[in-house]
Design an enzyme around this catalytic site. Structure first.
Site, PDB file in Angstrom:
ATOM      1  N   GLU A  54      -9.404  -5.204  -4.138  1.00 57.63           N
ATOM      2  CA  GLU A  54      -8.696  -4.274  -3.256  1.00 57.63           C
ATOM      3  C   GLU A  54      -9.635  -3.476  -2.347  1.00 57.63           C
ATOM      4  OE1 GLU A  54      -5.526  -3.743  -2.791  1.00 57.63           O
ATOM      5  OE2 GLU A  54      -4.440  -4.527  -4.523  1.00 57.63           O
ATOM      6  N   HIS A  78      -7.504  -5.918  -0.069  1.00 58.99           N
ATOM      7  CA  HIS A  78      -6.339  -5.119   0.272  1.00 58.99           C
ATOM      8  C   HIS A  78      -5.765  -5.550   1.624  1.00 58.99           C
ATOM      9  CE1 HIS A  78      -3.930  -1.482  -0.279  1.00 58.99           C
ATOM     10  NE2 HIS A  78      -4.189  -1.117   0.961  1.00 58.99           N
ATOM     11  N   SER A 102       0.849  -1.187   0.000  1.00 61.83           N
ATOM     12  CA  SER A 102       0.000   0.000   0.000  1.00 61.83           C
ATOM     13  C   SER A 102       0.888   1.242   0.000  1.00 61.83           C
ATOM     14  CB  SER A 102      -0.972  -0.051   1.179  1.00 61.83           C
ATOM     15  OG  SER A 102      -2.021   0.868   1.011  1.00 61.83           O
TER      16      SER A 102
END
Length: 503
Positions: free
Chosen positions: A306, A398, A179
């Protein structure tokens, strides 16, 4: 065990299995007082042996994450590194980890980032704490932007100068991140001062957003106004870190009703790396496409879904109608064809599902894939992978891939990320991902074919078995092929834009 560093000798904890953890080693001076908002400076040396058996303080933030330390006002000596070293003959490849957290929260002390399992795979693992939020990425007139990146650069210099004492090879360093940590990793990959400090990059779910200086200045103006000071170096320096954390949190919380740019009405991430022409001369995608890092190997991964995670934790505004989805597409500055494409790809899905698919691909998946494609076309070696593990209600969202890659499926907080207790198939998948990271760090080859100018092989991580897919002819790949990713600039919220809650 004792280790020699340029600052002095350090003592780690007793070996656990065959791995020694040495935690909280200073790599730079505390970035406060006269050093606040400035580039990091080398730490003072110490006499005797420094006990390094516990993590150092974390960067100023309001987040309180499960199993992790919290920041307390007065915690200042935050620029430290942690090392997990296996008790075996070196030199071994080094994996340098940069944590994520929207450039605003998180730390290297989170339980899921324990490096012991990766060290047992034959790596010397290093993680670092660096400035985040306003301290690390807020614009301060007359002082350097991207101070968090400068901290990471200083930590990499520490690795170059010291890691041999821990059995690591300073000439074989892989920078890895997830990320915002992945965003930082690809920034470092393209920054001239980092040349020679890293050989490879592993980037999971790279965010597509980078700020123009004028947008960073606009965010600072909002925060300064909230805190009741002028948006100048003098005004901002007059505020203690806790006041800037509180003002930043308040600006982010109100972004739905009062966005700095249209997309801030949908997510409340207000700090991003700044393409300032100095610390970060160009956005990473442009730099990679120009061949600026063609001598650095790149391994990318993105999750199949995600944005499901961001929605689950309240980080995205709710979108449930077609007009709202059209507004989101406009806020992202996407061509109408993308919205039409998702209607065709998911014809029977609710609007919310199409929204989350589109937003997750726009923010992470498509950009991550584009980085690898452009790097390969510019002559670099690049590998692509996708996290697609599904089990019961668990989704490939995610952050779910990171406990698998670290081998920390039983860490505090991992159960929420992976959707339940791990089973035997999960542990087998974790071993495969961990082995791929270790192989890539050792040799630059994770175990499947690299991308070429015309072919896009993608390793799909799944249970019970992985498979190799080809993305160049997929409908989703075609949908994003010509969509540009531009540096984000300030923009007024136009008529018809629907503001809503970001939380």
């Amino acid at each position: 065990m004792l280790f020699a560093t340029t600052g002095g000798r350090v003592r780690g904890g007793p070996p656990v299995g065959d791995v020694v953890a040495v935690l909280g080693i200073p790599y730079a001076r505390a970035p406060f007082g006269e050093r606040r908002f400035r580039a990091p400076q080398p730490p003072p040396a110490w006499r005797g042996v420094r006990d390094c058996t516990a993590f150092g303080p974390i960067s100023p933030q309001s987040a309180e994450l499960s199993g992790a330390p919290v920041w307390r006002p007065g915690d200042e000596d935050i620029l430290t590194v942690n090392v997990w070293a296996p008790e075996r003959a070196g030199p071994l490849p080094v994996l340098f980890w940069i944590h994520g957290g929207a450039y605003t929260f998180g730390s290297s002390a989170e339980p899921g980032f324990d490096g012991a399992a990766l060290a047992r795979a034959g790596l010397v693992v290093v993680s670092c704490t660096f400035r985040i939020g306003f301290e690390g990425f807020g614009h301060v007139p007359g002082l350097p932007d991207n101070r968090g990146l400068l901290d990471q650069l200083a930590a990499l210099r520490w690795v170059r100068d010291n890691i041999a004492s821990f059995g690591g090879d300073p000439g074989n360093v892989t920078v890895a991140g997830h990320s915002s940590g992945a965003g930082a990793a690809v920034c470092l990959m393209t920054m001239e001062p980092a040349h020679g400090l890293l050989r490879r990059v592993i980037a999971h779910s790279v965010p597509a957003v980078f700020y123009a200086p004028e947008l960073a200045a606009a965010v600072t103006a909002r925060i300064a106004r909230e805190a009741g000071v002028a948006p100048t170096a003098e005004g901002l320096l007059s505020l203690p870190p806790a006041a800037l954390v509180a003002a930043s949190d308040e600006v982010a919380a109100r972004c739905g009703a009062d966005p700095v740019t249209p997309v801030h009405a949908y997510e409340s991430v207000i700090f991003q790396p700044v393409v300032d022409g100095e610390v970060l001369p160009a956005p990473p995608l442009q730099a990679l496409a120009s061949g600026a890092a063609s001598d650095v190997d790149l391994l990318v991964c993105h999750a199949r879904e995600e944005a499901r995670f961001l929605h689950a934790v309240g980080g995205l505004r709710e979108v449930t109608t077609e007009p709202e989805l059209a507004d989101l597409t406009a806020a992202l500055d996407l061509p109408p064809e993308v919205l039409h494409g998702y209607r065709n790809l998911l014809p029977d899905a609710p609007v919310l599902d199409r929204y989350l698919a589109l937003f997750g691909d726009a923010r992470f998946a498509a950009y991550t894939s584009r980085l690898a494609e452009q790097h390969a076309r510019a002559g670099g070696r690049a590998y692509a992978s996708r996290f697609d593990r599904r089990r019961g209600p668990a989704r490939p969202w995610h952050t779910a891939d990171i406990p698998f890659a670290f081998g920390n499926l039983d860490a505090v907080g991992a159960e929420f990320l992976i959707g339940g207790r791990p089973d035997a198939d999960d542990h087998a998948l974790s071993a495969r991902m961990r082995d791929a990271w270790a192989a890539f760090a050792r040799t630059g080859d994770p175990g499947w074919p690299p991308l070429t100018a015309t072919a896009t092989p993608v390793r799909s991580w799944a249970v019970p078995d992985d498979h190799l897919a080809s993305d160049e002819d997929s409908a989703l790949g075609a949908l994003w092929r010509d969509v540009p990713f531009a540096v984000q600039r300030p923009a007024a919220v136009g008529p018809g834009r629907r503001a809503g809650s970001c939380r």
